[in-house]
Design a protein around this motif. Sequence first.
Motif, PDB file in Angstrom:
ATOM      1  N   MET A 157      42.742  34.877  36.017  1.00  0.00           N
ATOM      2  CA  MET A 157      43.803  35.279  36.943  1.00  0.00           C
ATOM      3  C   MET A 157      43.862  34.321  38.129  1.00  0.00           C
ATOM      4  O   MET A 157      44.946  33.950  38.590  1.00  0.00           O
ATOM      5  N   ARG A 158      42.710  33.902  38.624  1.00  0.00           N
ATOM      6  CA  ARG A 158      42.674  32.995  39.778  1.00  0.00           C
ATOM      7  C   ARG A 158      43.297  31.637  39.460  1.00  0.00           C
ATOM      8  O   ARG A 158      43.926  31.006  40.313  1.00  0.00           O
ATOM      9  N   SER A 159      43.134  31.194  38.229  1.00  0.00           N
ATOM     10  CA  SER A 159      43.643  29.872  37.859  1.00  0.00           C
ATOM     11  C   SER A 159      45.079  29.903  37.353  1.00  0.00           C
ATOM     12  O   SER A 159      45.619  28.875  36.962  1.00  0.00           O
ATOM     13  N   ASP A 210      52.370  35.836  30.067  1.00  0.00           N
ATOM     14  CA  ASP A 210      53.010  36.674  31.078  1.00  0.00           C
ATOM     15  C   ASP A 210      52.358  38.044  31.210  1.00  0.00           C
ATOM     16  O   ASP A 210      52.927  38.939  31.851  1.00  0.00           O
ATOM     17  N   THR A 211      51.175  38.225  30.624  1.00  0.00           N
ATOM     18  CA  THR A 211      50.459  39.484  30.800  1.00  0.00           C
ATOM     19  C   THR A 211      50.290  39.769  32.285  1.00  0.00           C
ATOM     20  O   THR A 211      49.835  38.915  33.046  1.00  0.00           O
ATOM     21  N   THR A 212      50.662  40.951  32.721  1.00  0.00           N
ATOM     22  CA  THR A 212      50.724  41.254  34.140  1.00  0.00           C
ATOM     23  C   THR A 212      49.330  41.373  34.755  1.00  0.00           C
ATOM     24  O   THR A 212      48.325  41.516  34.044  1.00  0.00           O
ATOM     25  N   ARG A 213      49.304  41.334  36.080  1.00  0.00           N
ATOM     26  CA  ARG A 213      48.044  41.480  36.803  1.00  0.00           C
ATOM     27  C   ARG A 213      47.407  42.834  36.503  1.00  0.00           C
ATOM     28  O   ARG A 213      46.188  42.934  36.285  1.00  0.00           O
ATOM     29  N   GLU A 214      48.217  43.899  36.494  1.00  0.00           N
ATOM     30  CA  GLU A 214      47.688  45.237  36.239  1.00  0.00           C
ATOM     31  C   GLU A 214      47.061  45.325  34.857  1.00  0.00           C
ATOM     32  O   GLU A 214      45.998  45.943  34.679  1.00  0.00           O
ATOM     33  N   GLN A 215      47.706  44.715  33.854  1.00  0.00           N
ATOM     34  CA  GLN A 215      47.152  44.738  32.502  1.00  0.00           C
ATOM     35  C   GLN A 215      45.849  43.951  32.431  1.00  0.00           C
ATOM     36  O   GLN A 215      44.887  44.367  31.775  1.00  0.00           O
ATOM     37  N   ARG A 216      45.799  42.820  33.107  1.00  0.00           N
ATOM     38  CA  ARG A 216      44.571  42.022  33.126  1.00  0.00           C
ATOM     39  C   ARG A 216      43.453  42.766  33.860  1.00  0.00           C
ATOM     40  O   ARG A 216      42.276  42.684  33.459  1.00  0.00           O
ATOM     41  N   ILE A 252      50.479  37.118  39.341  1.00  0.00           N
ATOM     42  CA  ILE A 252      49.326  37.352  38.466  1.00  0.00           C
ATOM     43  C   ILE A 252      48.009  37.028  39.168  1.00  0.00           C
ATOM     44  O   ILE A 252      46.974  37.638  38.875  1.00  0.00           O
ATOM     45  N   ILE A 253      48.013  36.094  40.115  1.00  0.00           N
ATOM     46  CA  ILE A 253      46.763  35.731  40.784  1.00  0.00           C
ATOM     47  C   ILE A 253      46.212  36.947  41.522  1.00  0.00           C
ATOM     48  O   ILE A 253      46.960  37.836  41.928  1.00  0.00           O
ATOM     49  N   PRO A 254      44.888  37.019  41.720  1.00  0.00           N
ATOM     50  CA  PRO A 254      44.266  38.225  42.290  1.00  0.00           C
ATOM     51  C   PRO A 254      44.747  38.533  43.705  1.00  0.00           C
ATOM     52  O   PRO A 254      44.988  37.636  44.516  1.00  0.00           O
ATOM     53  N   THR A 255      44.877  39.809  43.972  1.00  0.00           N
ATOM     54  CA  THR A 255      45.132  40.306  45.322  1.00  0.00           C
ATOM     55  C   THR A 255      43.837  40.907  45.867  1.00  0.00           C
ATOM     56  O   THR A 255      42.792  40.884  45.204  1.00  0.00           O
ATOM     57  N   ILE A 256      43.915  41.461  47.069  1.00  0.00           N
ATOM     58  CA  ILE A 256      42.737  42.127  47.637  1.00  0.00           C
ATOM     59  C   ILE A 256      42.286  43.267  46.738  1.00  0.00           C
ATOM     60  O   ILE A 256      41.079  43.448  46.497  1.00  0.00           O
TER      61      ILE A 256
END
Length: 792
Positions: free
Chosen positions: A579-581, A550-556, A587-591
């Motif tokens: 992140m993409r997978s 559950d590590t967040t997108r921002e942390q990754r 969590i998946i990548p944004t712009i």
Amino acid sequence: MRSHLNRVVFRKLLASEPIAHRGCLRPRQYLPSCLPDIQALPRAQRRSFFNIFKKPQRVTSEPRMAPGLEKMMEYSKMERLSARLPPPDDVLKAVTVFFSHKRDRKTSTRYIPDIQARHLLRSLNYLAEAESFSHLGPSVFYEWLQVFDHDAHADSSLHREIIDILYRALCQSKVLDGRLPKTKFFVAYVNALCATGGTLTARDELIQFTKQTHSPLQSTEIKSLWGSIFKGFSAEKNEVELLRTLAIMNETSAEGPQVFAHEVITRFYISQQNVDKASEWYNKCKEQDFDSRLELLQRALIDLGMRTSNTNLGKLIVKDITAGTPTKYQWDLIFQWAAGTGKGADEIDRMISVMERANQSLPEAEWRVPDTSTLNKLVKVAVDRKDPYLAERFIALGKSRNIQPNALTLIYQMRYRLVVKDVDGALTVYKHLQAQDLSKNQDVIVVNELIRAMCTSGRQDFESIMNVAADLSDRQAYFEPETVSALSVLHLSRDEVHDVIDLLNTHVYGFDMAGRASVQSTLIDYCLKPSTTTAQAWDTYIILKQVFDDTTREQRESIMNEFFRRQRPDMAVHVFNHMRSHTRQDIIPTIDTYVACLSGIGKLKDEESLEVVHNQLKLDFNIEPNTNLHNALMQAYTLCESPRTALGFWDEIASSREGPNINSIHLAMRACEDAPWGDEKARLIWTKLSRTGIELDQPLWASYAGALVGNGDVKGAIDLLEEAHAQQGLDMDTLIIGSLYNAAPGHIKKGIVEAWAKERYPEIWAALEEIGTRSSEQSGLPEFKIDRETGP
């Protein structure tokens, strides 16, 4: 609809442009999910002689979860993915096993962390919708409700929702079970609500139940429930409803625990450090038959007096105690108050002698003799005052009177030695503590503190730390999140990846969200720490990926940027691919993630990583490219020496509905600066800008001049600037002339710019010389240290 990738390929073919591939577009080092979790990057193959001397492969332990939790987690994941859900019978079995485990005090704590409660709540809702509770008897729900009848779950909306589901299912149960009367179910329900922050609802339910039920509660049950309600409001710090409950009980002539209510209210004000209110309600307690509980209340008031330095309160309690014949327990309170008000060990010793002389007037069976309890109360006062010298004096006083220390005495010793950073002394006390009876695990908290202190002191050897940790582990005692964090960092610093995973798998699945977040934050901080080696940072990230899904997108993203900072774009792209997978939408990548990744790749000029990420972008149906993303692509391709490709993104920006922004113009000019015949493209862009009426400020002029001179048109760039200076009032500065010089190719062109600038703008040139020069990364020629960087 045809894919964007196909359109790109056909456009390249029709335009007779090459299609860069460099072999497989997804080389082995970019496989996002095929690498083993604890393997960093592909390594060279090694072969031992017939594998005779090969060490057995270390296998990490499986996550230690509460029975049934894994199946409930599986259901939560399938529900989030809108995938096929597991059969209700399987989920019901998991829930049953989970509650059985929680009710077994010998093997586990009954506390349900909020993370586990979230999965349990989802599972119960699923079972309720599937009508899977219909064949369960009321006794099952009664046993499940009893898991929540203690204060560990205070103020948790998740747990209250679970309780509501269980009680509704209990009331709707059609299976007859005559072993338990209906009132037992209600008692369990009210106690559970009071223990989870739902006391107001519990009180309303109790009033309603006593009015409508045909099976009236017994007198003892009524008193018990009112007592739970008073305790619940006190735990919730709800003063208004606490007092209102007493008024309701008096108005309705409810058979409630009056004495107990007064004690709870007194303790409530003690916890709030409200001396006046605490004294007022203490006096009401004295008017009633309070028996031995009055002594316990007096101790709490003595502690309050010492915490608030209120001598009047302490004197009041001591006066009440000495009005009669003090018991041994009350004498200990007197000694405790004396120590808290500054009396030394010698004065306390004389007071003990006074108590012993007073024994002469009492039967021998009632003699009050100082014991270990007396010693511990004195040592505790010294520990609370953070006075280790006084604590040692009290322990010496105990030895002189042949009072033997017990486990609690040694625990206090460890605490005050840890307060003064005497880790060696605390470790010595810990060794003596091993000979004491620790069956109640009263030392667990201080031993956790000792482990953390040993990890941070830097003076303790690894084996000593592990021996203390192993003692707790062998006893299956509780490891605090801070302790797990400290041990994890210690193992990581020794490259013991398997030990870290074993440690985390053993403990973190029993923590609540705050505990997990604490350990997770420590690992992320270690990964981002500059002194951490790149290999250790990668191992730490892999552990985070495996244990903390559950590590967040921002942390990754912060970890991805850290690998860019370490000039390891291959590792950074791995993080991006993970992140993409991922299955979670948040969590998946944004712009913004793509922009950060492309920016990092561009700074490191890694063409292969750029190709991989760009191809992934073409296949990502979640992303609708905007100007910001096209800017990032333009910048990355320019820095990776593909300016013609970069200018293609300018064309897409110019034809889009959103259109370019200021950064787009700067980046396009930088691409023109490096592209063959880029000056022609730059003039076309500039002409369009002039027609739009946009304000052409100095940074834009600097970028345009750099684009012209970058293709060798030094005279044209100088004439343009001179004309703008004369006709449009353009102010020359270090940015314009410095950009002109830096963009000029070769020594000859730079010499022309230098000669012109020295003649026409000597002051500006002198300022540039003060700024200083550096060698260009591309050409190796000197360039001024001016900031020409432009972000997406």
